[in-house]
Design an enzyme around this catalytic site. Structure first.
Site, PDB file in Angstrom:
ATOM      1  N   ASP A 112      -8.060  -4.633  -0.436  1.00  0.00           N
ATOM      2  CA  ASP A 112      -8.535  -4.992  -1.769  1.00  0.00           C
ATOM      3  C   ASP A 112      -8.362  -6.483  -2.059  1.00  0.00           C
ATOM      4  O   ASP A 112      -9.079  -7.040  -2.898  1.00  0.00           O
ATOM      5  CB  ASP A 112      -7.778  -4.190  -2.835  1.00  0.00           C
ATOM      6  CG  ASP A 112      -7.964  -2.701  -2.657  1.00  0.00           C
ATOM      7  OD1 ASP A 112      -9.117  -2.270  -2.541  1.00  0.00           O
ATOM      8  OD2 ASP A 112      -6.956  -1.980  -2.623  1.00  0.00           O
TER       9      ASP A 112
ATOM     10  N   HIS B 109       0.844  -1.185   0.000  1.00  0.00           N
ATOM     11  CA  HIS B 109       0.000   0.000   0.000  1.00  0.00           C
ATOM     12  C   HIS B 109       0.880   1.236   0.000  1.00  0.00           C
ATOM     13  O   HIS B 109       1.984   1.223   0.557  1.00  0.00           O
ATOM     14  CB  HIS B 109      -0.910   0.003   1.238  1.00  0.00           C
ATOM     15  CG  HIS B 109      -2.048   0.972   1.156  1.00  0.00           C
ATOM     16  ND1 HIS B 109      -1.912   2.300   1.477  1.00  0.00           N
ATOM     17  CD2 HIS B 109      -3.343   0.799   0.770  1.00  0.00           C
ATOM     18  CE1 HIS B 109      -3.069   2.908   1.305  1.00  0.00           C
ATOM     19  NE2 HIS B 109      -3.957   2.033   0.881  1.00  0.00           N
TER      20      HIS B 109
END
Length: 427
Positions: A361, A303
């Site tokens: 995700d 991320h």
């Protein structure tokens, strides 16, 4: 006593104030730097720049912490509801029972769209992407609700915030129904926020729709996990658009357009596509080696902000298992690939050294697929949930007396001034 940082340029030194927040990195105040020194700071992507002061969301990427108004995201996801989180983000505190009942009623009674608004959808092609419809539809709200677009009126800002939170599920469900050629479903006031959305998305006139508590809770939890995430690209877009005084519906439409980008809101769709590409567990070693050889990208891991385990990922993992147990196949090959890939990524030195931990995700795509949503709806659901974060940040910006229009500067590397040459004299 205020702390200062000293910047020396040539033979001249400049004192810059160091400002401390309640937590997180200190910031160096460079607002007067250009006036005093004639130089700008250079920070492409704004990765080292605080663009605003905020009390809404705090992220510690190194520690894997996400707080909304001080409350850990895990506590909110397991114990709260999305509408309660909406109230928290908008108002700064968790509501009392009476405050929540009033807020819940307000949102519930704003879920309807103007009767003429449904005709707006028919202007799109039948194969239009739901995000294209969402962007256009939300921007068009300003043409229907003139009584709440005066950004200088606190009461109108409040009404527009409530309308956006309430109407976004109706718009998203209509975008989905239109894309699959099914009739629109009117919201019902006796259902919860998540339940209402699922009914509007999946009920059909030919048969009764029955709520499923597991799926309702999963949907509510997904909304909570995506409600806000500090000054990301779409939130910064909403703030920048709002800084010009644009109406709230236009600002949220701008945020939706930004979220549509695959590097932002489309990540869960790409993670699901990656799992499908791998296909079976026995192909994982080959794919992992391809990642190490830079042939493939590992979607759903790592991320921009988190350099540790994404705190939302653990909640999403559990939610994924609950949904698959309820409506899916526990032996789903995609889940098996996901679990094995996660195990390798958490133990393989290559991924550990690079801190490529699973993010939210990674599991949300599998969960939404099991719930019956096509991949084209994933980002639209993200936009639905993130609306409360966008409008809360927008509202906070207008409550800041130091608000001014955004105007980033640049490092110019183009040609110097030159004279125009007539076309017949150019070599």
């Amino acid at each position: 006593m205020a702390e200062n940082a000293t910047l020396t340029i040539g033979n001249t030194s400049y004192d810059l104030q160091v400002i401390k927040g309640t937590t997180g990195p200190d910031v160096i105040d460079v607002r007067k730097l250009y006036d005093e020194s004639g130089v700008f700071t250079f920070d492409p992507g704004f990765t080292s720049t605080a663009s605003c002061e905020s009390k809404i969301t705090y992220i510690d990427g190194d520690a894997g912490v996400l707080l909304h108004r001080g409350y850990p995201i895990e506590q909110l996801a397991y114990n709260s509801s999305f509408l309660e989180v909406c109230y928290l983000l908008l108002n700064g505190e968790l509501p009392t029972a009476a405050e929540f009942a009033d807020f819940d009623k307000t949102i519930t009674y704003h879920t309807m769209l103007h009767a003429q608004f449904d005709r707006f959808f028919s202007g799109f092609r039948s194969d239009a992407h739901p995000m294209a419809i969402m962007t256009g539809a939300v921007g068009a709200l300003s043409a229907f609700y003139h009584d709440s677009i005066n950004v200088d009126d606190p009461e109108q800002r409040k009404i527009s915030a409530h309308r956006l939170i309430a109407k976004m599920p109706t718009i998203a469900a209509r975008a989905y129904k239109y894309s699959v050629g099914q009739p629109f479903v009117t919201p019902r006031n006796d259902l919860s926020y998540a339940e209402n959305f699922l009914r509007m998305a999946f009920s059909v006139p030919a048969e009764d729709w029955r709520p499923n508590p597991v799926l309702t809770r999963a949907m509510d939890r997904i909304f909570i996990l995506h409600a806000d995430h500090e000054q990301n690209a779409s939130t910064s877009t909403v703030r920048l658009a709002g800084s010009s005084g644009a109406n709230p519906f236009a600002c949220i439409a701008a945020g939706i357009a930004c979220l549509w980008g695959p590097s932002h809101g489309g990540a869960n769709e790409e993670a699901l596509m990656m799992l499908r590409e791998i296909g079976t567990v026995d192909r994982i070693p080959e794919y992992v080696q391809g990642v190490k050889d830079r042939k493939y990208r590992l979607m759903g891991f790592g991320h921009r902000v988190y350099k540790n385990y994404d705190p939302r990922a653990k909640v999403m993992q559990e939610t994924c298992h609950e949904v698959l147990k309820e409506v899916g196949d526990p032996d789903d090959p995609l889940l098996k690939v996901a679990m094995e890939l996660e195990k390798i990524a958490l133990n393989d030195e290559y991924f550990v050294e690079r801190k490529l931990y699973p993010n939210v995700d990674f599991y949300s795509g599998i969960t939404l697929k099991a719930m019956g949503f096509p991949t084209t709806m994933f980002t639209a659901l993200f936009a639905l949930a993130r609306t409360v974060g966008w409008i809360s940040q927008w509202k906070e910006m207008f409550e800041d007396p130091r608000r001014k229009i955004g105007r980033p500067r640049q490092l110019y590397n183009g040609p110097l001034q030159r004279d125009y040459v007539a076309i017949d004299k150019r070599g």
